[in-house]
Motif scaffolding. Structure first.
Motif, PDB file in Angstrom:
ATOM      1  N   ARG A 280       0.814  -1.204   0.000  1.00 31.18           N
ATOM      2  CA  ARG A 280       0.000   0.000   0.000  1.00 31.18           C
ATOM      3  C   ARG A 280       0.854   1.263   0.000  1.00 31.18           C
ATOM      4  NH1 ARG A 280      -3.555  -0.142   4.972  1.00 31.18           N
ATOM      5  NH2 ARG A 280      -1.602  -0.824   5.923  1.00 31.18           N
ATOM      6  N   LEU A 281       0.326   2.309  -0.604  1.00 30.09           N
ATOM      7  CA  LEU A 281       0.992   3.594  -0.624  1.00 30.09           C
ATOM      8  C   LEU A 281      -0.045   4.708  -0.551  1.00 30.09           C
ATOM      9  CD1 LEU A 281       2.093   4.366  -4.274  1.00 30.09           C
ATOM     10  CD2 LEU A 281       1.138   2.168  -3.688  1.00 30.09           C
ATOM     11  N   LEU A 282       0.369   5.839  -0.001  1.00 28.35           N
ATOM     12  CA  LEU A 282      -0.470   7.024   0.015  1.00 28.35           C
ATOM     13  C   LEU A 282      -0.183   7.837  -1.236  1.00 28.35           C
ATOM     14  CD1 LEU A 282      -0.063   8.169   3.728  1.00 28.35           C
ATOM     15  CD2 LEU A 282      -2.023   6.990   2.719  1.00 28.35           C
ATOM     16  N   VAL A 283      -1.245   8.333  -1.876  1.00 31.40           N
ATOM     17  CA  VAL A 283      -1.118   9.108  -3.104  1.00 31.40           C
ATOM     18  C   VAL A 283      -1.942  10.385  -2.972  1.00 31.40           C
ATOM     19  CG1 VAL A 283      -1.496   9.157  -5.603  1.00 31.40           C
ATOM     20  CG2 VAL A 283      -0.801   7.022  -4.487  1.00 31.40           C
ATOM     21  N   ILE A 284      -1.326  11.528  -3.278  1.00 31.56           N
ATOM     22  CA  ILE A 284      -2.061  12.785  -3.354  1.00 31.56           C
ATOM     23  C   ILE A 284      -2.667  12.902  -4.748  1.00 31.56           C
ATOM     24  CG2 ILE A 284      -1.911  15.300  -3.288  1.00 31.56           C
ATOM     25  CD1 ILE A 284       0.473  15.027  -1.413  1.00 31.56           C
ATOM     26  N   GLU A 285      -3.967  13.149  -4.812  1.00 24.40           N
ATOM     27  CA  GLU A 285      -4.646  13.390  -6.086  1.00 24.40           C
ATOM     28  C   GLU A 285      -5.290  14.771  -6.017  1.00 24.40           C
ATOM     29  OE1 GLU A 285      -8.181  11.537  -8.942  1.00 24.40           O
ATOM     30  OE2 GLU A 285      -7.021  10.213  -7.630  1.00 24.40           O
ATOM     31  N   ARG A 286      -5.173  15.526  -7.099  1.00 24.60           N
ATOM     32  CA  ARG A 286      -5.620  16.925  -7.070  1.00 24.60           C
ATOM     33  C   ARG A 286      -6.182  17.367  -8.407  1.00 24.60           C
ATOM     34  NH1 ARG A 286      -2.292  19.863 -10.090  1.00 24.60           N
ATOM     35  NH2 ARG A 286      -0.232  19.030 -10.607  1.00 24.60           N
ATOM     36  N   ASP A 287      -6.986  18.421  -8.360  1.00 24.89           N
ATOM     37  CA  ASP A 287      -7.375  19.113  -9.582  1.00 24.89           C
ATOM     38  C   ASP A 287      -6.397  20.258  -9.813  1.00 24.89           C
ATOM     39  OD1 ASP A 287      -8.091  21.143  -7.825  1.00 24.89           O
ATOM     40  OD2 ASP A 287     -10.244  20.825  -8.032  1.00 24.89           O
ATOM     41  N   SER A 288      -6.678  21.102 -10.807  1.00 23.73           N
ATOM     42  CA  SER A 288      -5.764  22.201 -11.137  1.00 23.73           C
ATOM     43  C   SER A 288      -6.274  23.545 -10.644  1.00 23.73           C
ATOM     44  CB  SER A 288      -5.536  22.255 -12.657  1.00 23.73           C
ATOM     45  OG  SER A 288      -4.874  21.079 -13.095  1.00 23.73           O
ATOM     46  N   GLY A 289      -7.226  23.506  -9.714  1.00 24.55           N
ATOM     47  CA  GLY A 289      -7.748  24.749  -9.179  1.00 24.55           C
ATOM     48  C   GLY A 289      -6.916  25.264  -8.024  1.00 24.55           C
ATOM     49  N   GLN A 290      -7.073  26.560  -7.734  1.00 24.28           N
ATOM     50  CA  GLN A 290      -6.465  27.167  -6.558  1.00 24.28           C
ATOM     51  C   GLN A 290      -7.445  28.172  -5.979  1.00 24.28           C
ATOM     52  OE1 GLN A 290      -3.014  29.661  -7.098  1.00 24.28           O
ATOM     53  NE2 GLN A 290      -3.761  30.561  -8.997  1.00 24.28           N
ATOM     54  N   GLY A 291      -7.312  28.416  -4.691  1.00 21.89           N
ATOM     55  CA  GLY A 291      -8.216  29.360  -4.055  1.00 21.89           C
ATOM     56  C   GLY A 291      -9.664  28.927  -4.193  1.00 21.89           C
ATOM     57  N   ALA A 292     -10.496  29.824  -4.694  1.00 18.41           N
ATOM     58  CA  ALA A 292     -11.926  29.563  -4.811  1.00 18.41           C
ATOM     59  C   ALA A 292     -12.251  28.467  -5.809  1.00 18.41           C
ATOM     60  CB  ALA A 292     -12.655  30.854  -5.191  1.00 18.41           C
ATOM     61  N   THR A 293     -11.346  28.197  -6.750  1.00 18.53           N
ATOM     62  CA  THR A 293     -11.618  27.172  -7.766  1.00 18.53           C
ATOM     63  C   THR A 293     -11.082  25.800  -7.380  1.00 18.53           C
ATOM     64  OG1 THR A 293      -9.596  27.633  -9.034  1.00 18.53           O
ATOM     65  CG2 THR A 293     -11.549  28.950  -9.552  1.00 18.53           C
ATOM     66  N   ALA A 294     -10.402  25.701  -6.248  1.00 23.97           N
ATOM     67  CA  ALA A 294      -9.867  24.410  -5.793  1.00 23.97           C
ATOM     68  C   ALA A 294     -11.000  23.560  -5.232  1.00 23.97           C
ATOM     69  CB  ALA A 294      -8.798  24.629  -4.733  1.00 23.97           C
ATOM     70  N   LYS A 295     -11.163  22.358  -5.764  1.00 29.08           N
ATOM     71  CA  LYS A 295     -12.236  21.469  -5.323  1.00 29.08           C
ATOM     72  C   LYS A 295     -11.708  20.117  -4.838  1.00 29.08           C
ATOM     73  CE  LYS A 295     -15.186  24.583  -6.670  1.00 29.08           C
ATOM     74  NZ  LYS A 295     -15.844  25.448  -5.669  1.00 29.08           N
ATOM     75  N   VAL A 296     -10.753  19.544  -5.575  1.00 31.41           N
ATOM     76  CA  VAL A 296     -10.287  18.189  -5.277  1.00 31.41           C
ATOM     77  C   VAL A 296      -8.819  18.220  -4.877  1.00 31.41           C
ATOM     78  CG1 VAL A 296      -9.963  15.852  -6.146  1.00 31.41           C
ATOM     79  CG2 VAL A 296     -11.941  17.190  -6.889  1.00 31.41           C
ATOM     80  N   LYS A 297      -8.558  18.024  -3.610  1.00 31.63           N
ATOM     81  CA  LYS A 297      -7.209  17.888  -3.054  1.00 31.63           C
ATOM     82  C   LYS A 297      -7.308  16.764  -2.018  1.00 31.63           C
ATOM     83  CE  LYS A 297      -6.441  21.829  -5.243  1.00 31.63           C
ATOM     84  NZ  LYS A 297      -5.647  21.936  -6.485  1.00 31.63           N
ATOM     85  N   LYS A 298      -7.008  15.549  -2.433  1.00 32.76           N
ATOM     86  CA  LYS A 298      -7.275  14.381  -1.606  1.00 32.76           C
ATOM     87  C   LYS A 298      -6.025  13.525  -1.421  1.00 32.76           C
ATOM     88  CE  LYS A 298     -12.171  14.002  -2.893  1.00 32.76           C
ATOM     89  NZ  LYS A 298     -13.224  13.116  -3.470  1.00 32.76           N
ATOM     90  N   ILE A 299      -6.022  12.760  -0.339  1.00 35.28           N
ATOM     91  CA  ILE A 299      -4.993  11.748  -0.125  1.00 35.28           C
ATOM     92  C   ILE A 299      -5.690  10.397  -0.087  1.00 35.28           C
ATOM     93  CG2 ILE A 299      -3.168  10.888   1.367  1.00 35.28           C
ATOM     94  CD1 ILE A 299      -2.791  13.689   2.434  1.00 35.28           C
ATOM     95  N   TYR A 300      -5.264   9.503  -0.958  1.00 34.28           N
ATOM     96  CA  TYR A 300      -5.823   8.159  -1.045  1.00 34.28           C
ATOM     97  C   TYR A 300      -4.822   7.135  -0.523  1.00 34.28           C
ATOM     98  CZ  TYR A 300      -9.842   9.453  -3.975  1.00 34.28           C
ATOM     99  OH  TYR A 300     -11.022   9.979  -4.455  1.00 34.28           O
TER     100      TYR A 300
END
Length: 389
Positions: A280-300
């Motif tokens: 198993r490993l931890l992976v950061i998954e993200r969208d390309s938004g920042q500030g108000a447009t940031a929606k997906v910033k997750k650790i799986y």
């Protein structure tokens, strides 16, 4: 000397037990609950290496998020990889500089050593090493005749350290694996990924988008193999599928074993990967938004065993970085803390329920915390609701 972080990570070899939750697309059920912010520290955006060389000439002279290039010294910025030390300090990898090969020729590649002081909310820069190739292992021409490596030569985006203290780095221009000694000297020629070529690699026809090479690199618990995770999809692969490649340190070659990490959306990217145990490993998954447009910033939590037999790593949500509980108002923030940055590229396991996370501030281009103001480098620790054991 500051007190080191309380770190007691044991071998994590037990099955995960998690509470049920609703699953997002590409996510397996059984996610953890809401993580809690426990510590916060920040390094100001305008932190430079004293008495170093000018940098940022190719950025022009117009202000960027309130900061005017070029810079009299080398910025301490762009943290794209993280290694924990036993004394409470951390080694952080600065990436290629200012985002492209064309504008980063005067940015010297470097591993900096940081000492976070969470009681004060500050970070000290305690030194570091500059990456060089004195033995001329790199077969192509370098920018500098003294063979100090720059952001026009390589784009290192991931880092791990072997038991012998040497560093392995994952690059995006090849993509290559790079082996450096403790003084930052390249020990061997770059190792290319067979059959995969970035646009910056002259050895073959490009089949990987630019800046989509090895964004995650982690050492197996037995210290014998590396797992290198691409940030982008190889041409011809299913959209949003990322190859996780195994590399043997004993044989200095890829083993041929490969797994697939499937992004929740082809528009997402990964930011980092770190081993939990051999499966198993931890992976950061993200969208390309920042500030108000940031929606997906997750650790799986990604599992190679593929228990549902769909051909992809199983994914369990460990932490939503856009929805972190902050009941003690750590860092002066409200009861809900967000980490709204374009690039979040550093995760480290501090104990079986605590993670450290850093952003890459893309100095001076990102402004996710405050619009129009260059982001600081922020270091947070979060407590998970479940154990990683």
């Amino acid at each position: 000397m500051r007190k080191p972080l309380a770190i007691g990570l044991s071998v994590l070899a037990f099955a995960l037990a998690a509470a049920p939750s609703s699953a997002a697309p590409g996510e397996k059920r059984g996610g953890f609950g809401r993580a809690t912010l426990t510590q916060f520290a920040a390094l100001p955006a305008e932190t430079y290496l004293p008495a170093s060389e000018p940098s940022g000439a190719a950025l022009g002279t117009a202000p960027i998020n309130g900061i005017t290039p070029p810079f009299a010294d080398q910025p301490i910025q762009g943290f794209s990889g993280l290694v924990r030390n036993s004394d409470g300090t951390f080694d952080v990898l600065s990436d290629n500089g200012y985002g492209t090969k064309a504008n980063s020729a005067d940015f010297a590649l470097r591993i900096n050593r940081l000492g976070p002081d969470f009681a004060r909310g500050t970070i000290d820069v305690l030194g570091g090493i500059t990456l060089t190739d004195p033995a001329k292992h790199i077969p192509f021409a370098l920018t500098r005749p003294d063979r100090v490596l720059t952001g026009a030569d390589l784009d290192p985006e991931s880092i791990t350290r072997g038991a012998d203290g040497t560093y392995w780095l994952g690059d995006e221009f090849g993509p290559y694996l790079l082996h450096f000694d403790r003084a930052g000297r390249l020990l061997a020629p770059p190792v290319a990924l067979p059959g995969v070529f970035a646009p910056e690699n002259p050895a073959g026809t490009p089949n990987l988008p630019s800046s989509k090479g090895f964004e995650g690199l982690t050492l197996s618990p037995d210290g014998r193999t590396l797992n290198a995770l691409l940030e982008g999809t190889v041409a011809g692969d299913q959209p949003g599928s990322l190859r996780l490649n195994e590399f043997s340190l004993d044989d200095n070659r890829y083993t041929g074993k490969r797994w697939i990490y499937q992004l929740d959306s082809p528009d997402h990217a990964i930011g980092d990967a770190v081993a939990v145990d051999r499966n198993r490993l931890l992976v950061i998954e993200r969208d390309s938004g920042q500030g108000a447009t940031a929606k997906v910033k997750k650790i799986y939590l990604a599992d190679k065993r593929d228990r549902d037999h769909d051909g992809n790593l199983d994914k369990t949500l460990v932490a939503d970085l856009m929805n972190i509980a902050n009941p003690r108002r750590v860092g002066g923030f409200g009861e809900t803390f967000t980490f709204p940055f374009i690039t979040i590229e550093d995760v480290v396991i501090l104990d079986d329920r605590t993670l450290g996370v850093l952003n890459d501030n893309n100095f001076p281009s990102s402004s996710g915390r405050t619009p129009g103001k260059a982001d600081n480098n922020e270091f947070i620790t979060i407590k998970l609701t479940d154990s990683l054991r």
